[in-house]
Design a protein around this motif. Structure first.
Motif, PDB file in Angstrom:
ATOM      1  N   ASP A 269      93.166 -48.041  90.698  1.00 59.74           N
ATOM      2  CA  ASP A 269      93.757 -46.805  90.187  1.00 59.74           C
ATOM      3  C   ASP A 269      92.939 -46.258  89.025  1.00 59.74           C
ATOM      4  O   ASP A 269      92.571 -46.998  88.112  1.00 59.74           O
TER       5      ASP A 269
ATOM      6  N   GLN B 285      90.434 -44.369  92.826  1.00 62.14           N
ATOM      7  CA  GLN B 285      91.372 -43.272  93.054  1.00 62.14           C
ATOM      8  C   GLN B 285      90.725 -41.896  93.104  1.00 62.14           C
ATOM      9  O   GLN B 285      91.049 -41.078  93.962  1.00 62.14           O
ATOM     10  N   TYR B 286      89.814 -41.624  92.190  1.00 60.16           N
ATOM     11  CA  TYR B 286      89.256 -40.273  92.095  1.00 60.16           C
ATOM     12  C   TYR B 286      87.806 -40.172  92.550  1.00 60.16           C
ATOM     13  O   TYR B 286      87.092 -39.244  92.197  1.00 60.16           O
TER      14      TYR B 286
ATOM     15  N   THR C  89      85.782 -39.844 100.517  1.00 60.52           N
ATOM     16  CA  THR C  89      87.161 -39.806 101.013  1.00 60.52           C
ATOM     17  C   THR C  89      87.629 -41.187 101.474  1.00 60.52           C
ATOM     18  O   THR C  89      86.817 -42.055 101.836  1.00 60.52           O
ATOM     19  N   PHE C  90      88.929 -41.371 101.479  1.00 57.12           N
ATOM     20  CA  PHE C  90      89.492 -42.673 101.822  1.00 57.12           C
ATOM     21  C   PHE C  90      89.167 -43.064 103.263  1.00 57.12           C
ATOM     22  O   PHE C  90      88.920 -44.231 103.547  1.00 57.12           O
ATOM     23  N   ASP C  91      89.150 -42.114 104.165  1.00 55.55           N
ATOM     24  CA  ASP C  91      88.864 -42.449 105.566  1.00 55.55           C
ATOM     25  C   ASP C  91      87.447 -43.010 105.737  1.00 55.55           C
ATOM     26  O   ASP C  91      87.222 -43.882 106.579  1.00 55.55           O
TER      27      ASP C  91
ATOM     28  N   ASN D 100      95.509 -47.637 106.453  1.00 59.04           N
ATOM     29  CA  ASN D 100      94.494 -46.675 106.858  1.00 59.04           C
ATOM     30  C   ASN D 100      94.623 -45.357 106.114  1.00 59.04           C
ATOM     31  O   ASN D 100      93.735 -44.511 106.199  1.00 59.04           O
ATOM     32  N   ASP D 101      95.724 -45.176 105.421  1.00 56.97           N
ATOM     33  CA  ASP D 101      95.961 -43.966 104.627  1.00 56.97           C
ATOM     34  C   ASP D 101      95.815 -44.289 103.153  1.00 56.97           C
ATOM     35  O   ASP D 101      96.095 -45.419 102.727  1.00 56.97           O
ATOM     36  N   SER D 102      95.401 -43.321 102.384  1.00 61.86           N
ATOM     37  CA  SER D 102      95.192 -43.521 100.963  1.00 61.86           C
ATOM     38  C   SER D 102      96.444 -44.043 100.269  1.00 61.86           C
ATOM     39  O   SER D 102      97.538 -43.523 100.489  1.00 61.86           O
TER      40      SER D 102
ATOM     41  N   TRP E 198      97.099 -43.477  97.392  1.00 61.42           N
ATOM     42  CA  TRP E 198      97.417 -42.452  96.389  1.00 61.42           C
ATOM     43  C   TRP E 198      97.947 -41.160  97.018  1.00 61.42           C
ATOM     44  O   TRP E 198      98.144 -40.171  96.322  1.00 61.42           O
ATOM     45  N   ALA E 199      98.154 -41.180  98.328  1.00 59.07           N
ATOM     46  CA  ALA E 199      98.620 -39.964  99.017  1.00 59.07           C
ATOM     47  C   ALA E 199     100.047 -39.609  98.617  1.00 59.07           C
ATOM     48  O   ALA E 199     100.848 -40.401  98.275  1.00 59.07           O
TER      49      ALA E 199
ATOM     50  N   LYS F 144      87.541 -49.181  96.481  1.00 64.04           N
ATOM     51  CA  LYS F 144      87.808 -47.744  96.517  1.00 64.04           C
ATOM     52  C   LYS F 144      88.552 -47.366  95.247  1.00 64.04           C
ATOM     53  O   LYS F 144      89.541 -47.984  94.888  1.00 64.04           O
TER      54      LYS F 144
END
Length: 79
Positions: free
Chosen positions: A39, A14-15, A19-21, A74-76, A78-79, A12
């Motif tokens: 990153d 960063q940009y 979506t991360f989910d 489970n959360d990004s 980068w959040a 995954k």
């Protein structure tokens, strides 16, 4: 994918517009998968990130490890 018996590497960036989910769903559905986060780049591999991608992929194929640490959240990151 649920029946895949090999190891798989989920990357995954960063940009990425994915979506991360959605990425987490792939990690969780594919048995024996490893998720790493990179990153910086988006959906395409930009030249300045090629080395990081290929080193991780090569190490994973050879011995199941990566330079970037596996991401278990489970959360990004980068959040």
């Amino acid at each position: 994918l649920k029946n895949f018996t090999g190891k798989s590497l989920v990357i995954k960036t960063q940009y990425d517009y994915i979506t991360f989910d959605v990425t987490v769903k792939y990690r969780d559905i594919i048995p024996n998968s490893t998720l790493i986060a990179i990153d910086g780049p988006g959906h395409s591999i930009m030249p300045e990130y090629e080395h990081e991608f290929w080193v991780n992929i090569e190490m994973f194929i050879k011995n199941g490890t990566t330079i970037n640490p596996p991401y278990y959240g489970n959360d990004s990151p980068w959040a």
